[in-house]
Enzyme design. Structure first.
Site, PDB file in Angstrom:
ATOM      1  N   HIS A 287      62.140  -7.258  -1.306  1.00 56.13           N
ATOM      2  CA  HIS A 287      62.419  -6.086  -0.457  1.00 56.13           C
ATOM      3  C   HIS A 287      63.815  -6.166   0.159  1.00 56.13           C
ATOM      4  O   HIS A 287      63.961  -6.143   1.383  1.00 56.13           O
ATOM      5  CB  HIS A 287      61.429  -5.955   0.720  1.00 56.13           C
ATOM      6  CG  HIS A 287      59.990  -6.041   0.373  1.00 56.13           C
ATOM      7  ND1 HIS A 287      59.395  -5.246  -0.578  1.00 56.13           N
ATOM      8  CD2 HIS A 287      59.004  -6.844   0.854  1.00 56.13           C
ATOM      9  CE1 HIS A 287      58.102  -5.548  -0.640  1.00 56.13           C
ATOM     10  NE2 HIS A 287      57.846  -6.511   0.201  1.00 56.13           N
ATOM     11  N   ASP A 338      53.065  -6.930  -5.075  1.00 54.12           N
ATOM     12  CA  ASP A 338      53.069  -7.103  -3.627  1.00 54.12           C
ATOM     13  C   ASP A 338      51.717  -6.827  -2.972  1.00 54.12           C
ATOM     14  O   ASP A 338      50.823  -7.647  -3.039  1.00 54.12           O
ATOM     15  CB  ASP A 338      54.188  -6.219  -3.034  1.00 54.12           C
ATOM     16  CG  ASP A 338      54.458  -6.528  -1.574  1.00 54.12           C
ATOM     17  OD1 ASP A 338      53.942  -7.536  -1.075  1.00 54.12           O
ATOM     18  OD2 ASP A 338      55.193  -5.761  -0.930  1.00 54.12           O
TER      19      ASP A 338
HETATM   20 ZN   LIG Z   1      55.284  -9.396   0.352  1.00 49.31          ZN
END
Ligand SMILES: [Zn+2]
Length: 348
Positions: A287, A338
């Protein structure tokens, strides 16, 4: 364009070789057309030939990709997928989702971890992922430190991967604090907390499980959750034991996270790591959503991989990673499932 996950229609135990024909396939040297692949009775590829016409008896597919690595997974979150996807107030965000996550894990028993892990890993194999980087930070049982130790929890993840046959890079996670500036953990975070010594013990004790199908790496949860001295101690350990060990970190998922980092240190998270020359080509920045032009260039120069998790990042309203600029700078990317709101490399 159609893409499928290929599983042979023939039994792999009948001693036969099966043949697969793809109109195009991604090979180590790039895209190739009319690719024939011979697969031996154990399921291993024996031969790959290009520019071969399809013949009767071959299974045929249109586009074929190699098995994909899942660069970022929290397997236990598969059991939470769907629990936060509903209409909510306009100011709902990642931070509200995180509170829901803390409530969710409050009832999660260690044995559930193995069951959920098996399910998630099986779905990954079905979707075309053949390996998973498990960013593992659920270190404790429901009664925090009092019952289950970090070892047991980590071993459960390895067992789950082994049960279904997916290759795993287990990344035990250093998670020391509740927020920037060494803030104490909140109640919801207590199951993640692990001191540096416990973390290094954990890494050491997991070593005997390393094999062709099990790799070990390091995860630093985020700059919110680790201290500078903690990072240094862990990287010193890596330098001594295995300088090639991968290092993963959640780095700049949220605007507030970047702002809090600036308040704490005067620097943005990626800038903070770059200035200390901590990142190398074995790092994976998860991210890296909110990064500046100089951070884009800085990451690309190190050779580190950025793990993008588009379905999760969209689901949580994180923002958009500057993909084009990053690729034009020579940056490398990977994808990860994720939060497991979707398990599909094609969707990512
Ligand atoms: Zn994560």
């Amino acid at each position: 364009m159609s893409m499928v996950v290929y599983t042979s229609s023939r039994s792999m135990t009948d001693g036969q070789v099966s043949e697969l024909h793809a109109r195009r396939a991604l090979l180590p040297g790039g895209w190739a057309s009319d690719v024939a692949i011979r697969i031996g009775p154990t399921g291993r590829i024996r031969e790959v030939c290009v520019d071969v016409a399809a013949t009767d008896g071959m299974d045929r597919v249109d586009t074929l990709l190699p098995g994909m690595p899942n660069a970022h997974s929290h397997a236990f979150q598969r059991a939470m997928a769907g629990r936060t996807e509903h209409n909510s107030p306009a100011d709902d965000s990642f931070w509200g989702w995180r509170e829901a996550l803390y409530r969710f894990i409050d009832w999660l028993e260690p044995d559930d971890l193995r069951v959920i892990g098996r399910m998630a890993y099986l779905e990954m194999l079905e979707a075309g992922y053949t390996s998973v980087a498990e960013f593992h930070y659920l270190h404790r049982g429901r009664r925090r430190e009092a019952d289950v130790d970090c070892q047991t929890m980590a071993q459960l993840m390895l067992d789950a991967a082994q049960d279904v046959g997916i290759r795993i890079s287990l990344l035990p996670t250093l998670y020391q604090f509740g927020g920037f500036g060494e803030k104490p953990a909140t109640d919801g975070q207590l199951r993640f907390i692990c001191s540096v010594n416990e973390f290094l013990d954990l890494l050491t004790q997991l070593q005997p499980r390393a094999s062709e199908r099990v790799a070990l790496g390091i995860a630093l949860h985020s700059l919110r959750a680790v201290s500078e001295s903690g990072i240094q101690q862990v990287l010193d350990f890596r330098r001594t034991h295995d300088p090639m060990m991968p290092v993963h970190i959640h780095v700049a998922e949220q605007v507030r996270e970047v702002e809090d980092c600036v308040t704490w240190s005067g620097q943005r998270p990626v800038e903070w790591l770059l200035r200390r020359k901590l990142i190398d080509a074995r790092w994976c920045l998860v991210h890296a959503t909110h990064i500046s032009a100089s951070e884009i260039a800085g990451i690309a120069e190190t050779g580190a991989v950025v793990a993008l998790c588009p379905t999760t990042e969209a689901n949580l309203g994180d923002g958009f990673f500057p993909l084009q600029q990053f690729l034009e700078s020579g940056g490398r990317i990977a994808v990860g499932s994720d939060s497991q709101v979707s398990i599909s490399p094609v969707e990512e």
